[in-house]
Design an enzyme around this catalytic site. Structure first.
Site, PDB file in Angstrom:
ATOM      1  N   ASP A  17       4.386   0.060   1.033  1.00  0.00           N
ATOM      2  CA  ASP A  17       3.257   0.213   0.128  1.00  0.00           C
ATOM      3  C   ASP A  17       3.593   1.160  -1.017  1.00  0.00           C
ATOM      4  OD1 ASP A  17       0.614  -0.158  -0.769  1.00  0.00           O
ATOM      5  OD2 ASP A  17      -0.018   1.696   0.203  1.00  0.00           O
ATOM      6  N   GLU A  35      -1.653  -5.914  -8.207  1.00  0.00           N
ATOM      7  CA  GLU A  35      -2.587  -4.820  -7.927  1.00  0.00           C
ATOM      8  C   GLU A  35      -3.627  -5.242  -6.895  1.00  0.00           C
ATOM      9  OE1 GLU A  35      -5.842  -1.965 -10.272  1.00  0.00           O
ATOM     10  OE2 GLU A  35      -4.664  -3.459 -11.369  1.00  0.00           O
ATOM     11  N   ASP A  38      -2.052  -5.347  -3.481  1.00  0.00           N
ATOM     12  CA  ASP A  38      -1.831  -3.986  -2.989  1.00  0.00           C
ATOM     13  C   ASP A  38      -3.110  -3.417  -2.390  1.00  0.00           C
ATOM     14  OD1 ASP A  38      -1.587  -1.102  -2.879  1.00  0.00           O
ATOM     15  OD2 ASP A  38       0.267  -1.334  -3.989  1.00  0.00           O
ATOM     16  N   HIS A  39      -4.165  -3.401  -3.198  1.00  0.00           N
ATOM     17  CA  HIS A  39      -5.425  -2.803  -2.737  1.00  0.00           C
ATOM     18  C   HIS A  39      -6.128  -3.691  -1.711  1.00  0.00           C
ATOM     19  CE1 HIS A  39      -5.074   0.431  -5.585  1.00  0.00           C
ATOM     20  NE2 HIS A  39      -4.929  -0.425  -6.586  1.00  0.00           N
ATOM     21  N   ASP A  42      -4.530  -2.863   1.538  1.00  0.00           N
ATOM     22  CA  ASP A  42      -4.968  -1.520   1.923  1.00  0.00           C
ATOM     23  C   ASP A  42      -6.386  -1.532   2.479  1.00  0.00           C
ATOM     24  OD1 ASP A  42      -2.570  -0.460   1.154  1.00  0.00           O
ATOM     25  OD2 ASP A  42      -3.252   0.183  -0.825  1.00  0.00           O
TER      26      ASP A  42
END
Length: 228
Positions: A17, A35, A38-39, A42
């Site tokens: 990450d 993006e 990624d989020h 998460d």
């Protein structure tokens, strides 16, 4: 699965990450889709890691405290992205996600060394947390998309159908077994999250003319020329 395996898995996840952004910039392949990936990952891992941490310390025997601890992690993650949506930038404190992840790894390894029986837990609170965690994950992803596209968020969402089923079953004291309704709510919330994330990724990839999980040939060639 032992706490040691969870600790090692979390270390690998946290390392990847932290690397993916630098790799994207190095290969000139960074994009809003990256993006979102990624989020988005998460947002769901926050639920799983929080739940795993509670189980590693035998918090499953106290469902109320377990739910509270997992809720705090989900709530803080959402607030961080709400701040990004409002202010336009993601801010980090001196003690933030990385430090928390390191503490969680230590908890996993201490549980492994101490011989804690990892799977001594009650399944009802776990299903509740996973069901509501999927809802929180989708809403957080919508917040990230709203930030990137500078658009407004709608109040109505299919993500609330799962929790709505649980509420109606409790309110009307339905004859349907709560355990089955809970499983149905969790599966529906998870499928709804997957369908939404897939649809958004396809739309962004189509709009930006990029291929998912593939580095363009020209970008790779530029990196090679840069090293030469």
């Amino acid at each position: 699965m032992s706490p040691r395996c969870l600790g090692e898995g979390l270390f690998i996840y946290q390392s990847l990450d932290a690397i993916d952004g630098k790799q994207a910039r190095r290969t000139n392949s960074s994009s809003p889709l990256g993006e979102l990936f990624d989020h988005g990952c998460d947002s769901f891992s926050t639920v799983v890691v929080g739940l795993g941490t509670c189980l590693a310390v035998h918090l499953g025997t106290d469902p109320d405290l377990m739910f509270f601890c997992c809720f705090i992690g989900i709530f803080m993650f959402y607030c961080a992205h709400w701040q990004t949506y409002v202010s336009g930038s993601l801010r980090f404190g001196k003690i933030d996600v990385t430090e928390v992840q390191i503490c969680i790894m230590l908890i996993f390894f201490l549980s492994a060394i101490g011989g804690a029986t990892f799977w001594e837990y009650q399944d009802h609170p776990c299903l509740y947390i996973l069901a509501f965690g999927c809802v929180a994950s989708k809403i957080t992803n919508k917040l990230v998309v709203a930030h990137m596209t500078k658009s407004k968020m709608k109040l109505q969402d299919t993500a609330f159908i799962g929790p709505g089923l649980l509420f109606l079953n409790q309110y009307f004291n339905s004859f349907i077994n709560e355990y089955f309704v809970l499983w149905a709510a969790m599966v529906f919330s998870l499928c709804d999250l997957l369908v939404y994330c897939t649809a958004v990724c396809i739309q962004i990839a189509s709009h930006l003319h990029i291929e998912v999980f593939r580095i363009p040939y020209q970008a790779s060639e530029q990196v090679q020329n840069h090293h030469d």
